[in-house]
Design an enzyme around this catalytic site. Structure first.
Site: not given
Length: 144
Positions: A45, A116
């Protein structure tokens, strides 16, 4: 194979395996606590945000608000989930039995987190340039 789909070959295959392993699976399989994707998803992320902001800034943006808005438009659950769906990522992930039975990847944020984790693994394996290259090839930053 995921590596062919993203255009990146892992040097450390254990990172790829970890990126594709859900916590529920590790608990059911008796794997060590560090064998699942959660930490990689958190890292991924952050990496995705850095890559996107860098591309936006290098593209000439200089206003903080404009940069933030552009980043929000490019990096969100829907976009990341769409990238994961385009890769058929759910077919490569090791799901817990309950997750598989419920097909948890069909709703919410689950596939975005898997995406992610994959980017986090690419970053650890090959650095920021490798992660940026994957995101560019997948189309996340090509239109910035």
């Amino acid at each position: 194979m995921v590596e062919e789909r993203i255009g990146y070959t892992f040097q450390d295959r254990s990172l790829l395996e970890r990126a594709l392993t859900r916590l529920a699976y590790t608990l059911e399989a008796g794997l060590p606590p560090e064998a699942h994707m959660d930490a990689l998803a958190t890292l991924g992320d952050a990496v995705i945000n850095v890559v996107v902001v860098e591309v936006v800034v290098m593209g000439g943006a200089h206003d903080k608000g404009a940069i933030s808005n552009r980043k929000m438009n490019l990096v969100n659950m829907t976009r990341l989930r769409g990238l994961a769906e385009d890769l058929d990522l759910e077919e490569y992930v090791r799901w817990g039995k309950g997750e598989a039975a419920q097909a948890v990847w069909t709703s919410g944020r689950v596939l975005a987190e898997c995406m992610e984790a994959l980017i986090g693994a690419v970053y650890l394996d090959g650095g920021m340039d490798a992660a940026a290259g994957v995101l560019r090839r997948l189309g996340l930053t090509e239109s910035v």
